[in-house]
Design an enzyme around this catalytic site. Sequence first.
Site, PDB file in Angstrom:
ATOM      1  N   VAL A  15      47.087  30.321  31.830  1.00  0.00           N
ATOM      2  CA  VAL A  15      47.783  30.464  33.125  1.00  0.00           C
ATOM      3  C   VAL A  15      48.865  29.389  33.263  1.00  0.00           C
ATOM      4  O   VAL A  15      49.989  29.670  33.708  1.00  0.00           O
ATOM      5  CB  VAL A  15      46.777  30.392  34.300  1.00  0.00           C
ATOM      6  N   ARG A  40      43.595  15.447  24.060  1.00  0.00           N
ATOM      7  CA  ARG A  40      44.703  14.671  23.492  1.00  0.00           C
ATOM      8  C   ARG A  40      45.227  15.270  22.193  1.00  0.00           C
ATOM      9  O   ARG A  40      46.406  15.152  21.876  1.00  0.00           O
ATOM     10  CB  ARG A  40      44.256  13.234  23.222  1.00  0.00           C
ATOM     11  N   GLY A 125      44.483  38.306  40.478  1.00  0.00           N
ATOM     12  CA  GLY A 125      45.704  37.996  39.722  1.00  0.00           C
ATOM     13  C   GLY A 125      46.987  38.229  40.488  1.00  0.00           C
ATOM     14  O   GLY A 125      47.269  37.551  41.477  1.00  0.00           O
ATOM     15  N   GLY A 178      43.081  36.189  26.382  1.00  0.00           N
ATOM     16  CA  GLY A 178      43.136  35.169  27.437  1.00  0.00           C
ATOM     17  C   GLY A 178      42.708  35.686  28.793  1.00  0.00           C
ATOM     18  O   GLY A 178      42.956  35.058  29.819  1.00  0.00           O
ATOM     19  N   LYS A 196      35.679  35.891  43.905  1.00  0.00           N
ATOM     20  CA  LYS A 196      36.881  36.468  44.511  1.00  0.00           C
ATOM     21  C   LYS A 196      36.522  37.219  45.788  1.00  0.00           C
ATOM     22  O   LYS A 196      37.250  37.171  46.789  1.00  0.00           O
ATOM     23  CB  LYS A 196      37.565  37.409  43.508  1.00  0.00           C
TER      24      LYS A 196
HETATM   25  N1  HSE Z   1      38.532  36.066  33.929  1.00  0.00           N
HETATM   26  C1  HSE Z   1      39.278  36.583  35.018  1.00  0.00           C
HETATM   27  C2  HSE Z   1      39.311  38.090  34.921  1.00  0.00           C
HETATM   28  C3  HSE Z   1      40.649  36.005  35.016  1.00  0.00           C
HETATM   29  O1  HSE Z   1      39.032  38.613  33.843  1.00  0.00           O
HETATM   30  O2  HSE Z   1      39.604  38.751  35.912  1.00  0.00           O
HETATM   31  C4  HSE Z   1      41.434  36.257  36.274  1.00  0.00           C
HETATM   32  O3  HSE Z   1      40.831  35.699  37.393  1.00  0.00           O
END
Ligand code: HSE
Length: 395
Positions: A15, A40, A125, A178, A196
């Site tokens: 992010v 590091r 998101g 990711g 959330k």
């Molecule tokens: N791990 C979270 C997802 C990332 O897959 O929605 C976004 O909050």
Amino acid sequence: MNKLLKIGMFGFGCVGQGLYGIFLKTSLNAEIIKICVKHRDKPRPIPMHHFTFDKEEILQNPDINLVVEMIDNADDAYHIVKTALQNGKNVVTANKKMLAEHLAELVELQKKYNVSLLYEASSCGSIPIIRNLEEYYDNDLLSSVSGIFNGSSNYILSKIFQEGWSYETALKKAQELGFAETDPTLDVGGFDAKYKLCIIAAHAYGIFVNPDDVLNYGIQTLSIYDQQYAQEKGVKIKLVASAIKTDNNEVVLSVLPTFIPKGHYLYHVENEYNAVIAEAAFADKQVFVGKGAGGYPTGSAMISDISANRFDYRYEYRKHNKANQNLTFTQNHIIEIFVRYHQESDLQYLPFEDISTQFIGKEFRYVIGKINLKNIFQNIEAIRKQNIFLVHTGK
Ligand code: HSE
């Protein structure tokens, strides 16, 4: 007023790098003074003089007026955000676990130190749901807010259902892209969606609910039998988070795998996309769809919050502060569930009120019946260990 933002960033992972990339392409009246990172020895894609390993270099720097927090560890994030607010700095954060666990306290700190705390990127998101709930929807009219709040688990379910991937392959790919948390149990176990949901409930209904009090059951035990059952019935399985206001002025929160029939707004929401359905008395259903995970989509919501800081925007928590605010959180709510199981003892922690269908096959069995959410919640640790898969039928 369009004030100059002097930013101290925490974190430069997926992010952080997404946000940095967007930042270079925008022309905000803002500059990034320092980026604090933990490791590091990790190679960095930009010159090392941008970085520090000492958080105090940002938190104690009087020139920095905005802290942008994007680190993984929720406890460290809490200390950073708390100190930044106490030091009179505005904060933008994406850390849903940290927010859900400390929201009431952080909101008080925000007021006390007359600073702003924005976190659009924490929930779903790129979908601008917090500001919409905060500004647009009136508390009395919203009957539910529900949807797909976790990109990784939706990605996994899409790959299993549409492309026949195994659960393990799909999870690995979600990690490589990711999307997944460092501990992917948070995604596939429904914890991330629950954090959330708690944040969304605060802005939809003005209630601050401890995530530990909310039921979440994930997709880890999904099997080929469940997939076959869903496909035979022409439905998909999605991990759905929902906040439902009852006629008794109570709000029910849960995260559960759910059967989604063709024609449902969530049916075609695939991969890392999230969706939020807001149901209101007069507007009826409104659906927000967008990418819920990934560096750029999440970074885009962070840039929007950074930009809002130039104009001193802050959440007002009007619904929470309303004098006659009388909504309460409950788990006392009957729903219908499908449970795939193998022997009768698998069902020992599921006290059904009423069973409508029971199937006993050679390879697996299933039962469909009504149950109180609070009874699932009370036994959830034991239920997670059973050789079963539980799905909300949607009724
Ligand atoms: N791990 C979270 C997802 C990332 O897959 O929605 C976004 O909050």
